[in-house]
Structure formats: structure tokens, C-alpha cells
Design an enzyme around this catalytic site. Structure first.
Site, PDB file in Angstrom:
ATOM      1  N   CYS A  47      56.212  34.643  45.996  1.00 31.79           N
ATOM      2  CA  CYS A  47      54.978  34.533  45.206  1.00 31.79           C
ATOM      3  C   CYS A  47      53.884  35.676  45.641  1.00 31.79           C
ATOM      4  O   CYS A  47      53.622  35.857  46.678  1.00 31.79           O
ATOM      5  CB  CYS A  47      54.260  33.198  45.414  1.00 31.79           C
ATOM      6  SG  CYS A  47      52.926  33.167  44.650  1.00 31.79           S
TER       7      CYS A  47
ATOM      8  N   CYS B 199      50.360  34.031  46.862  1.00 31.71           N
ATOM      9  CA  CYS B 199      50.099  33.302  48.146  1.00 31.71           C
ATOM     10  C   CYS B 199      49.476  34.310  49.214  1.00 31.71           C
ATOM     11  O   CYS B 199      49.343  35.609  48.984  1.00 31.71           O
ATOM     12  CB  CYS B 199      51.487  32.760  48.647  1.00 31.71           C
ATOM     13  SG  CYS B 199      52.026  31.278  47.884  1.00 31.71           S
TER      14      CYS B 199
ATOM     15  N   HIS C 280      49.896  26.933  47.135  1.00 30.78           N
ATOM     16  CA  HIS C 280      50.962  27.383  46.058  1.00 30.78           C
ATOM     17  C   HIS C 280      51.306  26.251  45.224  1.00 30.78           C
ATOM     18  O   HIS C 280      51.484  26.185  43.997  1.00 30.78           O
ATOM     19  CB  HIS C 280      52.200  27.925  46.565  1.00 30.78           C
ATOM     20  CG  HIS C 280      53.159  28.433  45.709  1.00 30.78           C
ATOM     21  ND1 HIS C 280      53.352  29.620  45.113  1.00 30.78           N
ATOM     22  CD2 HIS C 280      54.371  27.767  44.923  1.00 30.78           C
ATOM     23  CE1 HIS C 280      54.088  29.695  44.262  1.00 30.78           C
ATOM     24  NE2 HIS C 280      54.875  28.675  44.173  1.00 30.78           N
TER      25      HIS C 280
ATOM     26  N   ASN D   3      46.527  29.619  31.737  1.00 30.93           N
ATOM     27  CA  ASN D   3      47.735  29.455  30.891  1.00 30.93           C
ATOM     28  C   ASN D   3      48.607  28.419  32.093  1.00 30.93           C
ATOM     29  O   ASN D   3      48.688  28.824  33.169  1.00 30.93           O
ATOM     30  CB  ASN D   3      48.579  30.649  30.709  1.00 30.93           C
ATOM     31  CG  ASN D   3      48.102  31.271  29.480  1.00 30.93           C
ATOM     32  OD1 ASN D   3      47.388  30.741  28.750  1.00 30.93           O
ATOM     33  ND2 ASN D   3      48.425  32.689  29.598  1.00 30.93           N
TER      34      ASN D   3
ATOM     35  N   HIS E 294      52.005  29.556  40.828  1.00 30.51           N
ATOM     36  CA  HIS E 294      50.897  29.349  41.768  1.00 30.51           C
ATOM     37  C   HIS E 294      49.517  29.262  40.902  1.00 30.51           C
ATOM     38  O   HIS E 294      49.606  29.945  39.818  1.00 30.51           O
ATOM     39  CB  HIS E 294      50.787  30.749  42.888  1.00 30.51           C
ATOM     40  CG  HIS E 294      49.796  30.428  43.880  1.00 30.51           C
ATOM     41  ND1 HIS E 294      50.168  30.756  45.161  1.00 30.51           N
ATOM     42  CD2 HIS E 294      48.437  30.389  43.831  1.00 30.51           C
ATOM     43  CE1 HIS E 294      48.937  30.393  45.846  1.00 30.51           C
ATOM     44  NE2 HIS E 294      48.059  30.202  44.993  1.00 30.51           N
TER      45      HIS E 294
ATOM     46  N   HIS F 201      46.815  29.621  39.069  1.00 31.31           N
ATOM     47  CA  HIS F 201      45.788  30.578  38.844  1.00 31.31           C
ATOM     48  C   HIS F 201      45.493  30.733  37.232  1.00 31.31           C
ATOM     49  O   HIS F 201      45.985  30.213  36.530  1.00 31.31           O
ATOM     50  CB  HIS F 201      46.656  32.126  39.169  1.00 31.31           C
ATOM     51  CG  HIS F 201      47.580  32.427  38.209  1.00 31.31           C
ATOM     52  ND1 HIS F 201      48.991  31.736  38.240  1.00 31.31           N
ATOM     53  CD2 HIS F 201      47.634  33.637  37.276  1.00 31.31           C
ATOM     54  CE1 HIS F 201      49.615  32.416  37.387  1.00 31.31           C
ATOM     55  NE2 HIS F 201      48.912  33.492  36.593  1.00 31.31           N
TER      56      HIS F 201
ATOM     57  N   GLN G 251      43.000  33.583  34.447  1.00 32.58           N
ATOM     58  CA  GLN G 251      43.027  34.993  34.019  1.00 32.58           C
ATOM     59  C   GLN G 251      41.595  35.334  33.553  1.00 32.58           C
ATOM     60  O   GLN G 251      41.097  34.262  32.899  1.00 32.58           O
ATOM     61  CB  GLN G 251      44.053  35.657  33.171  1.00 32.58           C
ATOM     62  CG  GLN G 251      45.675  35.460  33.920  1.00 32.58           C
ATOM     63  CD  GLN G 251      46.425  36.067  32.810  1.00 32.58           C
ATOM     64  OE1 GLN G 251      46.574  37.353  32.732  1.00 32.58           O
ATOM     65  NE2 GLN G 251      47.420  35.125  32.408  1.00 32.58           N
TER      66      GLN G 251
END
Ligand SMILES: [Zn+2]
Length: 390
Positions: A101, A104, A165, A205, A216, A218, A220
Site C-alpha cells: 500500500c 501506509c 490501513h 470515493n 487505504h 483516503h 482526494q
């Protein structure tokens, strides 16, 4: 050849940037420690930490090729909309195993996008950006004069909500969700100040069902060089409503939903979450602050803390709906940076899901894809009732 509305947008692009006022720090929220550095290929990385966090590792030991900046955009004269073309994104990492990942923290054995061994919230420029401040533009050979082409100038950032994660936004502690909120506020102000940026869009998303390539937790942030089609349509409608009634359209919608209560999912002192009366998606929740503000930086400490609590409650309800992690898109609607329509805006968050039952997804088929006319097989009141009940 250009359409008249394009000229208006060009004026907006040239207009002086209107910066959001600094966020009031009135409440009891903790200070945020902000640390900026650069990755091996020159991209910016910014750590947002609780003030008692240890210092962060600023050196990226990797050797990286320069970031591709071939983004271009073309104007569709029929729909009067810009389309972004970022063909270099085809090569991006797709569903890496957890041990690979890139979001991480780095370890002694493995260097990721985040050089530090830990972080609270971290933001960095996307290695595969749809928009770039250094965009050179693409090949315009063979384009008809009617189709204008421009470099895809803007910026795309990744926001890691936590170093864990296996977490999700829904499982964050309220203080951590509040730190994400402060991060969105900081980035909104910073990106709005970049030359040519017309709109800042933080979003998440979530879930493989909608094409998320990294597990993970997250989100944007896109900084667009134009006002997006959805925002332009909504704000034009709001301006017409204002000219007709003297009222703000979004404030009137919120007031109507709060009075009715039939579609309200949850509410707090400063925020209300409801299923809109004409929802398009099988699951759709809009979250509004009670005080009309134009963007996230304008929210007070108290409003930010209150949002964190309410949003976590809403997300837990969404995940409980089908007893599984709901795939969703969470989209912040903020005012454009300097467009004349800016004053009609009303900050709100739209959370939408294509999950229409425990094991079925809604696909955009003939009516939606061909004509933009949505057909849904659930009543918004029923969805709201189920979300209240879980
Ligand atoms: Zn990870």
C-alpha cells in the site's frame, strides 16, 4: 469559435482570486501542526498533526521518475462542458496488495508515498494527476475549430484520513474526523489561491464497487480551472430562484426538509442530514450546516466539531443499512473561487451510493446515460425511515 458563456468563464479565470477568510478559531479545538516537505519527484507533501505529534520524516529516499503532466481538456460545444483527458493515468497502480500500500507509513523495509513512520492526516500531490499546474496540454492536431483545447491546469491531491490501513472514515474518532475537516479547510484556502483555479472539490470515493484502486482510507481534492457543470447548473438555478423570490435556493430546501422531517436522517445543533425529496441514487444523503456559508474554511470551530459527530453518525447508519461497508461517493459542494455565481452557494456534502440492495448495484442505463433522466425504484421517504431506524 467560442460560445458566449465561455467568454464569461474566461473573465472569471482572469478575475482576482477571492480568498476565503481565515477560519475562526473561536471554539475549544486543538491546534493543528502543519509540516510541508517535498517527495523525491518534487511533489508537495503536507502533514497535518495534532499538536502533540512527534516530528515527521521530511526526506524521501526513493528515486522516482518525473510526474507526467500531459493533462489536457477539451470543450464540448454541444453540452458546453469541459472534459479532462489524462491518458497517462492508465498506468497507475491498481489494487496493490496491503503489503504494497503506497498510503501506509514507510517502514525500515519499505518506502511508501509517505516517508514518515507514522502520521495523523497527510496530503500529497497525486502522482497520476488529472490536472497539474505544469500541464503542457495534449495534441490538438485534427481538432475542429469548434472544439477548444487547453492544458489541464489545476491540481490533484490525495488526503490520507488515517495511517491505519484497515480503518474507514466511519470508524475514525471524532477528533480525527475534525482534523480531516481542518485539512480540507486548509487545502481549500491554499488551492483557491493558486492562479487559474476556479473551484476546489474535496471528495471521497469509497469501495471497489465504484472503482477505488486503493483500499487505504483516503479522499482526494481536485482544484479545477473551471466551474464544474453540476455546480454551474445548481448555482444558475439558485440565481434564478433568488431573482424570483429574494431567497437562497439551498436555504429554502434545507428549511423545507427540516419543517417536514419526513426525509431527515439525523440532525444536531448546527447540521442536518436528509435524503433529498427527488433523490437520484438508491442511497443519497445531503448534509447541510444550518448557517449558510460558502465554503469549509468559513465554518467555525463549533460547527466543525459538530459536523464530525453528525457525519460519523450518518456514515455508521449507511454501513448498517445492508450490514456491510457501503460503497459511496462523498462530495463537498463549495462556492466557486471567484465566479459571479459564487454568492448563491451554500456549502453542503452529498453522499451517494449505487448500492440498491444488499447484493445489487444500480447501473446507469439507457434513460440515465442516454438522456440524463434518472429512474429510481425506492422512495426517498422510505430510505430516510430505514436510515433513522438502524
Ligand atoms: Zn495502507
Amino acid at each position: 469559435m467560442r460560445t458566449p458563456t465561455l467568454d464569461i468563464r474566461q473573465q472569471a479565470l482572469r478575475a482576482p482570486v477571492e480568498r476565503s477568510p481565515p477560519a475562526p478559531r473561536s471554539g475549544g479545538g486543538s491546534a493543528v501542526k502543519r509540516t510541508t516537505a517535498h517527495l523525491a519527484d518534487g511533489r508537495e507533501i503536507i502533514y497535518f498533526d495534532q499538536d502533540d505529534a512527534p516530528p515527521r520524516e521530511l526526506h524521501d529516499p526513493r528515486t522516482l521518475d518525473p510526474v507526467s503532466t500531459a493533462s489536457t481538456m477539451r470543450h464540448d460545444p454541444v453540452l458546453d462542458e469541459w472534459v479532462i483527458m489524462a491518458s497517462h493515468r492508465q498506468n497507475r497502480i491498481y489494487h496493490p496488495p496491503t503489503t504494497d500500500c503506497p498510503l501506509c507509513p514507510s517502514t525500515s523495509e519499505r518506502n511508501t508515498e509517505i516517508p514518515s513512520s507514522d502520521y495523523d492526516v497527510v496530503v500529497f500531490e497525486n502522482r497520476f494527476p488529472s490536472l497539474s499546474m505544469h500541464a503542457a496540454g495534449g495534441d490538438t492536431h485534427g481538432l475542429p475549430p469548434l472544439v477548444e483545447s487547453r492544458p489541464g491546469v489545476g491540481r490533484c491531491e490525495v488526503v490520507c484520513f488515517t495511517s491505519d490501513h484497515d480503518a474507514a472514515f466511519a470508524t475514525l474518532k471524532p477528533a480525527q474526523a475534525r482534523l480531516v475537516m481542518d485539512t480540507w479547510a486548509d487545502r481549500t484556502s491554499a488551492l483557491a489561491a493558486l492562479p487559474g483555479v476556479a473551484q476546489v472539490f474535496p471528495f471521497e470515493n469509497r469501495g471497489e464497487a465504484i472503482g477505488v484502486t486503493l483500499g487505504h482510507p483516503h479522499g482526494q481534492i481536485y482544484a479545477y480551472p473551471f466551474v464544474t457543470p453540476r455546480s454551474r447548473q445548481m448555482l444558475s438555478n439558485a440565481r434564478a430562484f433568488f431573482e424570483r423570490t429574494g431567497q437562497n435556493l439551498f436555504a429554502s430546501v434545507l428549511s423545507g426538509e427540516r419543517s417536514s422531517g419526513a426525509r431527515v436522517v439525523a440532525s444536531s445543533a448546527h447540521w442536518t442530514a436528509f435524503v433529498p425529496a427527488a433523490a437520484r441514487w438508491p442511497v443519497e444523503v445531503h448534509v447541510y450546516p444550518h448557517r449558510r456559508v460558502l465554503d469549509i474554511p468559513s465554518l467555525t470551530d463549533t460547527e466543525r466539531d459538530d459536523f464530525a459527530e453528525l457525519y460519523l453518525d450518518v456514515l455508521r447508519r449507511l454501513d448498517a443499512l445492508y450490514h456491510r461497508a457501503l460503497p459511496y461517493v462523498a462530495a463537498w459542494h463549495q462556492a466557486p473561487v471567484s465566479d459571479p455565481l459564487r454568492e448563491q452557494a451554500y456549502l453542503h456534502l452529498q453522499v451517494s451510493s449505487i448500492q440498491r440492495s444488499a447484493d445489487k448495484l444500480k447501473y446507469l442505463a439507457g434513460s440515465e446515460t442516454g438522456m440524463g433522466a434518472f429512474i429510481t425504484d425506492v422512495l426517498p421517504e422510505d430510505v430516510a425511515e430505514r436510515l433513522r431506524a438502524v
